[in-house]
Structures are given as C-alpha cells and as structure tokens.
Design a protein around this motif. Structure first.
Motif, mmCIF file in Angstrom:
data_model
loop_
_atom_site.group_PDB
_atom_site.id
_atom_site.type_symbol
_atom_site.label_atom_id
_atom_site.label_comp_id
_atom_site.label_asym_id
_atom_site.label_seq_id
_atom_site.Cartn_x
_atom_site.Cartn_y
_atom_site.Cartn_z
ATOM 1 N N GLU A 190 0.791 -1.603 0.163
ATOM 2 C CA GLU A 190 -0.034 -0.314 0.299
ATOM 3 C C GLU A 190 1.047 1.442 -0.057
ATOM 4 O OE1 GLU A 190 -3.842 2.060 2.638
ATOM 5 O OE2 GLU A 190 -2.770 0.579 3.326
ATOM 6 N N ARG A 191 1.482 1.230 0.706
ATOM 7 C CA ARG A 191 2.568 2.582 0.488
ATOM 8 C C ARG A 191 3.335 2.837 -0.542
ATOM 9 N NH1 ARG A 191 3.945 0.422 6.225
ATOM 10 N NH2 ARG A 191 5.585 -1.330 4.858
ATOM 11 N N LEU A 192 3.496 1.666 -1.445
ATOM 12 C CA LEU A 192 4.131 2.135 -2.856
ATOM 13 C C LEU A 192 3.000 1.889 -3.816
ATOM 14 C CD1 LEU A 192 6.666 -1.581 -2.864
ATOM 15 C CD2 LEU A 192 7.471 0.830 -2.717
ATOM 16 N N GLY A 193 2.049 2.828 -3.728
ATOM 17 C CA GLY A 193 1.045 2.634 -4.640
ATOM 18 C C GLY A 193 -0.385 1.693 -4.643
ATOM 19 N N ALA A 194 -0.458 0.812 -4.231
ATOM 20 C CA ALA A 194 -1.085 -0.796 -4.570
ATOM 21 C C ALA A 194 -2.621 0.044 -3.898
ATOM 22 C CB ALA A 194 -0.737 -2.040 -3.411
ATOM 23 N N LYS A 195 -3.484 -0.347 -4.493
ATOM 24 C CA LYS A 195 -4.612 0.439 -3.676
ATOM 25 C C LYS A 195 -6.266 -1.181 -4.371
ATOM 26 C CE LYS A 195 -6.012 2.508 -8.217
ATOM 27 N NZ LYS A 195 -6.290 3.997 -8.799
ATOM 28 N N HIS A 196 -7.354 -1.240 -3.902
ATOM 29 C CA HIS A 196 -8.231 -2.342 -3.963
ATOM 30 C C HIS A 196 -8.639 -1.498 -5.201
ATOM 31 C CE1 HIS A 196 -7.382 -3.922 -0.238
ATOM 32 N NE2 HIS A 196 -7.633 -4.646 -0.357
ATOM 33 N N ILE A 197 -9.411 -3.017 -6.324
ATOM 34 C CA ILE A 197 -10.097 -2.036 -7.117
ATOM 35 C C ILE A 197 -10.894 -3.399 -7.197
ATOM 36 C CG2 ILE A 197 -8.831 -1.249 -8.220
ATOM 37 C CD1 ILE A 197 -8.555 -3.412 -10.486
ATOM 38 N N PRO A 198 -12.950 -3.326 -7.552
ATOM 39 C CA PRO A 198 -13.981 -4.389 -7.626
ATOM 40 C C PRO A 198 -13.319 -5.036 -8.269
ATOM 41 C CG PRO A 198 -14.295 -2.089 -7.679
ATOM 42 C CD PRO A 198 -13.166 -2.085 -7.692
ATOM 43 N N ARG A 199 -13.911 -6.641 -7.773
ATOM 44 C CA ARG A 199 -13.295 -8.059 -8.411
ATOM 45 C C ARG A 199 -13.855 -7.530 -10.326
ATOM 46 N NH1 ARG A 199 -15.889 -13.300 -5.566
ATOM 47 N NH2 ARG A 199 -17.271 -11.183 -5.455
ATOM 48 N N GLU A 200 -14.904 -7.371 -10.067
ATOM 49 C CA GLU A 200 -15.646 -6.780 -12.028
ATOM 50 C C GLU A 200 -14.300 -6.183 -12.652
ATOM 51 O OE1 GLU A 200 -18.971 -5.379 -9.607
ATOM 52 O OE2 GLU A 200 -16.898 -6.491 -8.634
ATOM 53 N N ASP A 201 -13.630 -5.080 -12.061
ATOM 54 C CA ASP A 201 -12.871 -5.112 -12.821
ATOM 55 C C ASP A 201 -11.736 -5.480 -12.955
ATOM 56 O OD1 ASP A 201 -14.904 -2.595 -12.869
ATOM 57 O OD2 ASP A 201 -13.244 -0.809 -11.547
ATOM 58 N N PHE A 202 -10.851 -6.356 -12.138
ATOM 59 C CA PHE A 202 -10.038 -6.893 -11.873
ATOM 60 C C PHE A 202 -10.327 -7.305 -13.263
ATOM 61 C CE2 PHE A 202 -6.491 -10.405 -11.798
ATOM 62 C CZ PHE A 202 -5.996 -10.163 -11.232
#
Length: 210
Positions: A190-202
């Motif tokens: 997360e500190r490197l810039g990762a984030k959650h996205i909805p499963r549908e978007d992935f």
C-alpha cells in the motif's frame, strides 16, 4: 463453494463466496494453474488441507503509474546497492520465499507441492522471478505468474533491508506490465501505491465477461 474434479474447468470467478473462496480440490497441474490465472483465480491453502481457489471481492493491485518511491528508496536504487536480475534463479527465489522467517507467522503457505508446480510453470515461461543480489548472494526477490500484460505476484522475500522493495520497484519501472496483481492487502505494498479495485474491474482487465 464448488468442488473441482479431474475436469479442467473453473466456475465463473464472480461466483466466489463472501470470503472470496471460489472452489476447492483439483490439482496443481500446469494446465490447471494456467487456466486459474487466466480467470483471475489463485490457489492458497495450508499444508495438509485441500487446495483452496480464491477470487476475492476486492482485488489489491498496483498500476505502474501509481507507484510511489520514497526518497530513501530512490537513493538506494540510484546508488546501485543491489544487482537485480530476472529469471536467473527462479528456484532459489521460491525456496527463499518458502523458508524465510516472517513476523507473526508460524510457517509458510508455500507447500512442497506448490514449489514444484510453479517451477513447472517457470519452465514453460509462464512464471517469472526477480532476483536481488548483494555481494553475489541472493538477498531478496519475488516471483509470480504472467497473464497477458498482468504480473500476478505470488510471494516475495528479503534477507536484508530494502531488498524486496528494490526488486519490485525495478520490475514495475521496467514497463513490462500494465498491472500488478498483489492479490490481498499488505501495508508494505500500500505504501508503494497499491490499492483495492472491485473484482469486476480486475476481471474486465483480464478480458473476462462479468
């Protein structure tokens, strides 16, 4: 939750339960693993348990343009404190990920069966590794599976400070991939810039109809 058979099929990843578990059973053959990652599904289980196949409702990912590199890490990379290679010692990286001691964990989820399975994927050019060296010793690294232009990270390790971060940042900055699948949340990523996205978007990113 679905029980897999010898047939090489998976339920649609949107059918995973509220915990993100899609199915259990099956095997870790190269063909099944390739199919799983194509559908955005990954195995994760403990030694002695049935193979569990996951498709989390929220996927933790990193887009290269979102990468955040601290001033201290920029200095580490600029000073070339490490030598970083790709696919030079895949087995060494997996073995180190398996054996390294992790705070708060009694053991590892990388079973002998999984180690053999991903080594076979590497032989087919589907699984790749990043090695981080210092004074000719493997001090960090990561490995994952490539699906189109997505790098699906499986595990990373560091035996000295900043080693795994240096390897990961170098891979992201290489512009080989448009998305990095980190699977589940970690403060480090997360500190490197990762984030959650909805499963549908992935799944849409993988070309899966939802």
């Amino acid at each position: 939750m679905y029980q897999l058979t010898n047939e090489l099929v998976f339920p649609h990843p949107m059918l995973a339960d509220e915990h993100g578990i899609l199915a259990y059973g099956g095997d870790l053959s190269a063909e099944r693993l390739m199919l799983a990652y194509t559908y955005g599904v990954f195995p994760w289980y403990n030694e002695g348990d049935p193979i569990m196949w996951w498709s989390p409702e929220q996927r933790f990912v990193l887009f290269p343009e979102d990468l955040r590199v601290s001033k201290s890490m920029k200095k580490v990379l600029r000073n070339k404190e490490f030598v970083i290679t790709q696919n030079e010692d895949f087995s060494g990286v997996v073995r180190s990920c398996k054996e390294v001691q992790r705070p708060g964990q009694d053991g590892t989820w990388i079973t002998d069966e999984m180690e053999k399975a991903y080594t076979k994927l590497h032989a087919k050019g589907i699984a790749q590794s990043i090695e981080v060296w210092k004074e000719d010793k493997l001090v960090g690294g990561l490995y994952g599976v490539v699906v189109r232009d997505v790098f699906c990270g499986e595990s990373m390790f560091a035996k000295v400070s900043n080693a795994s971060k240096a390897g990961f940042i170098t891979l992201v900055q290489s512009k080989q991939f448009k998305l990095f699948d980190c699977q589940v949340h970690t403060d480090h990523l997360e500190r490197l810039g990762a984030k959650h996205i909805p499963r549908e978007d992935f799944l849409r990113f993988l070309g899966i109809v939802v």
